[in-house]
Design an enzyme around this catalytic site. Sequence first.
Site, PDB file in Angstrom:
ATOM      1  N   LYS A   1      50.213  45.843  41.169  1.00 29.03           N
ATOM      2  CA  LYS A   1      48.964  46.381  41.705  1.00 29.03           C
ATOM      3  C   LYS A   1      48.057  46.880  40.593  1.00 29.03           C
ATOM      4  O   LYS A   1      46.871  46.651  40.589  1.00 29.03           O
ATOM      5  CB  LYS A   1      49.285  47.512  42.686  1.00 29.03           C
ATOM      6  CG  LYS A   1      48.074  48.117  43.368  1.00 29.03           C
ATOM      7  CD  LYS A   1      47.457  47.133  44.327  1.00 29.03           C
ATOM      8  CE  LYS A   1      46.142  47.610  44.916  1.00 29.03           C
ATOM      9  NZ  LYS A   1      45.367  46.484  45.441  1.00 29.03           N
TER      10      LYS A   1
ATOM     11  N   TRP B   1      58.701  46.618  36.106  1.00 28.31           N
ATOM     12  CA  TRP B   1      58.068  45.298  36.180  1.00 28.31           C
ATOM     13  C   TRP B   1      58.287  44.694  34.801  1.00 28.31           C
ATOM     14  O   TRP B   1      57.722  45.166  33.812  1.00 28.31           O
ATOM     15  CB  TRP B   1      56.580  45.463  36.501  1.00 28.31           C
ATOM     16  CG  TRP B   1      55.862  44.194  36.778  1.00 28.31           C
ATOM     17  CD1 TRP B   1      55.808  43.523  37.971  1.00 28.31           C
ATOM     18  CD2 TRP B   1      55.035  43.455  35.865  1.00 28.31           C
ATOM     19  NE1 TRP B   1      55.016  42.410  37.847  1.00 28.31           N
ATOM     20  CE2 TRP B   1      54.532  42.336  36.579  1.00 28.31           C
ATOM     21  CE3 TRP B   1      54.665  43.607  34.529  1.00 28.31           C
ATOM     22  CZ2 TRP B   1      53.685  41.396  35.988  1.00 28.31           C
ATOM     23  CZ3 TRP B   1      53.834  42.668  33.953  1.00 28.31           C
ATOM     24  CH2 TRP B   1      53.345  41.575  34.676  1.00 28.31           C
TER      25      TRP B   1
ATOM     26  N   LYS C   1      42.979  35.124  47.101  1.00 35.40           N
ATOM     27  CA  LYS C   1      43.804  35.805  48.122  1.00 35.40           C
ATOM     28  C   LYS C   1      44.917  34.874  48.598  1.00 35.40           C
ATOM     29  O   LYS C   1      46.060  35.272  48.714  1.00 35.40           O
ATOM     30  CB  LYS C   1      42.961  36.209  49.352  1.00 35.40           C
ATOM     31  CG  LYS C   1      42.035  37.367  49.216  1.00 35.40           C
ATOM     32  CD  LYS C   1      42.696  38.709  49.023  1.00 35.40           C
ATOM     33  CE  LYS C   1      42.974  38.992  47.586  1.00 35.40           C
ATOM     34  NZ  LYS C   1      42.048  39.670  46.781  1.00 35.40           N
TER      35      LYS C   1
ATOM     36  N   CYS D   1      55.128  49.053  36.513  1.00 36.05           N
ATOM     37  CA  CYS D   1      56.221  50.027  36.616  1.00 36.05           C
ATOM     38  C   CYS D   1      55.750  51.331  37.252  1.00 36.05           C
ATOM     39  O   CYS D   1      54.583  51.703  37.147  1.00 36.05           O
ATOM     40  CB  CYS D   1      56.747  50.367  35.227  1.00 36.05           C
ATOM     41  SG  CYS D   1      57.143  48.948  34.226  1.00 36.05           S
TER      42      CYS D   1
ATOM     43  N   HIS E   1      31.478  16.848  40.822  1.00 40.05           N
ATOM     44  CA  HIS E   1      31.695  16.670  39.385  1.00 40.05           C
ATOM     45  C   HIS E   1      33.184  16.693  39.050  1.00 40.05           C
ATOM     46  O   HIS E   1      33.551  16.956  37.900  1.00 40.05           O
ATOM     47  CB  HIS E   1      30.942  17.746  38.603  1.00 40.05           C
ATOM     48  CG  HIS E   1      29.459  17.684  38.835  1.00 40.05           C
ATOM     49  ND1 HIS E   1      28.669  16.696  38.305  1.00 40.05           N
ATOM     50  CD2 HIS E   1      28.646  18.464  39.586  1.00 40.05           C
ATOM     51  CE1 HIS E   1      27.420  16.886  38.704  1.00 40.05           C
ATOM     52  NE2 HIS E   1      27.379  17.952  39.492  1.00 40.05           N
TER      53      HIS E   1
ATOM     54  N   ASN F   1      56.747  53.436  31.172  1.00 43.30           N
ATOM     55  CA  ASN F   1      55.784  52.409  31.595  1.00 43.30           C
ATOM     56  C   ASN F   1      54.960  52.048  30.370  1.00 43.30           C
ATOM     57  O   ASN F   1      54.600  52.935  29.588  1.00 43.30           O
ATOM     58  CB  ASN F   1      54.793  52.961  32.626  1.00 43.30           C
ATOM     59  CG  ASN F   1      55.443  53.248  33.953  1.00 43.30           C
ATOM     60  OD1 ASN F   1      56.616  52.989  34.133  1.00 43.30           O
ATOM     61  ND2 ASN F   1      54.657  53.784  34.870  1.00 43.30           N
ATOM     62  N   GLY F   2      54.599  50.771  30.243  1.00 46.71           N
ATOM     63  CA  GLY F   2      53.753  50.359  29.112  1.00 46.71           C
ATOM     64  C   GLY F   2      54.522  49.460  28.170  1.00 46.71           C
ATOM     65  O   GLY F   2      55.591  48.943  28.512  1.00 46.71           O
TER      66      GLY F   2
ATOM     67  N   GLU G   1      47.647  34.246  45.875  1.00 46.03           N
ATOM     68  CA  GLU G   1      48.435  35.449  45.575  1.00 46.03           C
ATOM     69  C   GLU G   1      49.560  35.706  46.558  1.00 46.03           C
ATOM     70  O   GLU G   1      50.656  36.089  46.162  1.00 46.03           O
ATOM     71  CB  GLU G   1      47.527  36.685  45.667  1.00 46.03           C
ATOM     72  CG  GLU G   1      46.713  36.985  44.461  1.00 46.03           C
ATOM     73  CD  GLU G   1      45.920  38.261  44.684  1.00 46.03           C
ATOM     74  OE1 GLU G   1      45.072  38.294  45.599  1.00 46.03           O
ATOM     75  OE2 GLU G   1      46.162  39.226  43.957  1.00 46.03           O
TER      76      GLU G   1
ATOM     77  N   GLU H   1      37.157  34.340  45.655  1.00 47.83           N
ATOM     78  CA  GLU H   1      37.999  35.427  46.162  1.00 47.83           C
ATOM     79  C   GLU H   1      38.924  34.931  47.279  1.00 47.83           C
ATOM     80  O   GLU H   1      40.096  35.302  47.332  1.00 47.83           O
ATOM     81  CB  GLU H   1      37.082  36.569  46.645  1.00 47.83           C
ATOM     82  CG  GLU H   1      37.757  37.761  47.263  1.00 47.83           C
ATOM     83  CD  GLU H   1      38.780  38.475  46.376  1.00 47.83           C
ATOM     84  OE1 GLU H   1      38.879  38.167  45.186  1.00 47.83           O
ATOM     85  OE2 GLU H   1      39.513  39.307  46.912  1.00 47.83           O
TER      86      GLU H   1
ATOM     87  N   ARG I   1      53.136  48.911  43.739  1.00 46.54           N
ATOM     88  CA  ARG I   1      52.654  48.554  42.402  1.00 46.54           C
ATOM     89  C   ARG I   1      53.300  47.266  41.892  1.00 46.54           C
ATOM     90  O   ARG I   1      52.816  46.676  40.932  1.00 46.54           O
ATOM     91  CB  ARG I   1      52.971  49.691  41.412  1.00 46.54           C
ATOM     92  CG  ARG I   1      52.234  50.965  41.726  1.00 46.54           C
ATOM     93  CD  ARG I   1      52.792  52.126  40.938  1.00 46.54           C
ATOM     94  NE  ARG I   1      52.446  52.071  39.538  1.00 46.54           N
ATOM     95  CZ  ARG I   1      51.399  52.656  38.993  1.00 46.54           C
ATOM     96  NH1 ARG I   1      50.580  53.346  39.751  1.00 46.54           N
ATOM     97  NH2 ARG I   1      51.156  52.573  37.703  1.00 46.54           N
TER      98      ARG I   1
HETATM   99  C1  F6R Z   1      43.727  40.552  43.453  1.00 50.06           C
HETATM  100  C2  F6R Z   1      43.901  41.762  42.698  1.00 50.06           C
HETATM  101  C3  F6R Z   1      43.747  41.691  41.226  1.00 50.06           C
HETATM  102  C4  F6R Z   1      42.932  42.904  40.744  1.00 50.06           C
HETATM  103  C5  F6R Z   1      42.894  42.941  39.212  1.00 50.06           C
HETATM  104  C6  F6R Z   1      42.038  44.067  38.698  1.00 50.06           C
HETATM  105  O1  F6R Z   1      43.958  40.745  44.817  1.00 50.06           O
HETATM  106  O2  F6R Z   1      44.169  42.802  43.232  1.00 50.06           O
HETATM  107  O3  F6R Z   1      43.165  40.503  40.822  1.00 50.06           O
HETATM  108  O4  F6R Z   1      41.643  42.809  41.252  1.00 50.06           O
HETATM  109  O5  F6R Z   1      44.204  43.095  38.725  1.00 50.06           O
HETATM  110  O6  F6R Z   1      42.511  45.297  39.144  1.00 50.06           O
HETATM  111  P1  F6R Z   1      41.594  46.582  39.147  1.00 50.06           P
HETATM  112  O7  F6R Z   1      40.495  46.352  40.121  1.00 50.06           O
HETATM  113  O8  F6R Z   1      42.509  47.686  39.552  1.00 50.06           O
HETATM  114  O9  F6R Z   1      41.061  46.740  37.754  1.00 50.06           O
END
Ligand code: F6R
Length: 614
Positions: free
Chosen positions: A609, A75, A491, A2, A510, A101-102, A494, A487, A27
């Site tokens: 985000k 959110w 990506k 949010c 395995h 938020n929260g 996501e 990673e 976000r």
């Molecule tokens: C993936 C991504 C998330 C963040 C995770 C941790 O692209 O962005 O997996 O890496 O939510 O976020 P931070 O680094 O802000 O603690």
Amino acid sequence: MCGIVGYIGKRQAYPILIKGLKRLEYRGYDSAGVALINEGCDLNVYKAKGKVSDLEEYVGDKDISGVVGIAHTRWATHGEPCQVNAHPHYSSSGNLALIHNGIIENYATLKAKLQAKGYLFKSSTDTEVLVQLIEYIQTNKNLELLEAVKIALRSVIGAYAIAVLDKRMPGQIIAARKSSPLVVGVGEGEFFLASDASPIVEFTDKVVYLDDEEVAVLNPAEELKVVNLHNVGVNPEVKTIDLELSQLEKGGYPHFMLKEIFEQPDCLNDCMRGRVNVEANHVVLSAVIDHKERLLAARRFIIVACGTSWHAGLIGKHVIENFCRIPVEVEYASEFRYRNPVIDERDVVIAVSQSGETADTLAAVEMAKKKGAFIYGICNAVGSSIPRNTHTGSYIHVGPEIGVASTKAFTGQVTVLTMLALCLAKEKQTIDEAAYLQLVEELSRVPDKMKQVLEMNGRIAELSRIFTYAHNFLYLGRGYNYPVALEGALKLKEISYIHAEGYPAAEMKHGPIALIDAEMPVVVIATQNGMYEKILSNIQEIKARKGKVIAIVTEGDQVISKLADDVIELPGTLECLEPLITTIPLQMLAYHIAVCKGKDVDQPRNLAKSVTVE
Ligand code: F6R
């Protein structure tokens, strides 16, 4: 997650609020709303499911006048994304409007008490409970809004950043936070409010970061007033933010994600500036200088992080163990915090987080701190909660990351972890001089090598078209490149919603090998390093089962190039620095596949985000 925006001053609030909400779109959210007090002291609330543009459409020619207002992107946590559940929420009388938020964890108990007193609820949210609670306290005890907010928040369990309007007191916004970020922008006769500085930077560079359990009164006729929940006055520390508006815009790129992929060479130069000095042949981190003894005395390091930051942590483990001979564990913050781990003052906990606000990572930090560990933060967002709760740390300095899928933060985190390993190894004398010098020099060359990789963008875009219709992907790597495989897979899933898994290449036989057939694209990181021969055998195993191999190889590779279906050639570097190079084509591959599929790359569905709820 949010987003909150607020404005009070002389200007019309609505355009500022809408612009602010758009700056916070990155976000992640599913509905938006705004509350404004007009000249006649009407409190108008407008809300819509969907994007901020849907809110604008809904508002149409309704009354949007007013020099005070609050706005929100939601959110969903409690209750589905819909207009009724969107914020702001009115209190029963319609006198108050609140955004939040929260998560209010004890909302069900509070709601039951209010229902018993005759309060009715329109939404399924925890937020509506809070605004009703404030109103109940205000009317029952005949208190001013500030007092009622403090009392209400004392009975709340959970996390919150809130802003409240009372139409009977149109000259103020009351804001408060606990475990969810909130920034006040201080202008000339005006105040701004936001979940992060991005909506504020256009208007002022003077900000106050509220701390947990602090309540602020934003009244343009007075100085900013901050008190804590227990009525103790706080002297707000006004900070100057170093954020350019251009950093928050796309700068000609179609998406923030692509812009951020392309920014990486510059970001890494910024990250290393003043830290990696090739002429003087050394690497310095001020945190290591200041806390050398404490860090060197550690019996082990524990890296806590989530998502992409956790992947960076895995690379950090390799590099620190390899060069410093210090044992390193890498933990998902969400598991670590609930596991009663064995940890004490001999341990150093390294918290890695782009946003510096991730709820689980922050909680892991707090728990480890209570147990006596020394806490080192590696974060991007300056002034965020994690750096403010650690003993020391190093910012990655890659600038604001707006695309939801993390790219430049990952390479920044890996770079800081590498610099940390180099500084400590030098102090501990666990690295010989020649290797150290070679590493320092090669690290400084990485940005130029990244530029070479970025030139392949067109080719990777072409290649991506072939894979647009794949339903699954496998990513394989070994050693330093195993976390890169994880990673790369993250990506892709996501932003393209294609199922993808990352695996250590040798583990394939395995289990995952059962998945391989002519339909299965397998991305293999097969650069010229100590693992080359092994990974070559893994590629043979895939080809024997007709899998499609996209190999990431070192320039000039003659062997794998003949075996693989597609090859991406990268400039060579030292093995421990390879992740900084091998990650780039995987970011581009994910990006282009998602674009080909017509997906919303910067705001993928369901993702946020900054994950400020656990
Ligand atoms: C993936 C991504 C998330 C963040 C995770 C941790 O692209 O962005 O997996 O890496 O939510 O976020 P931070 O680094 O802000 O603690």
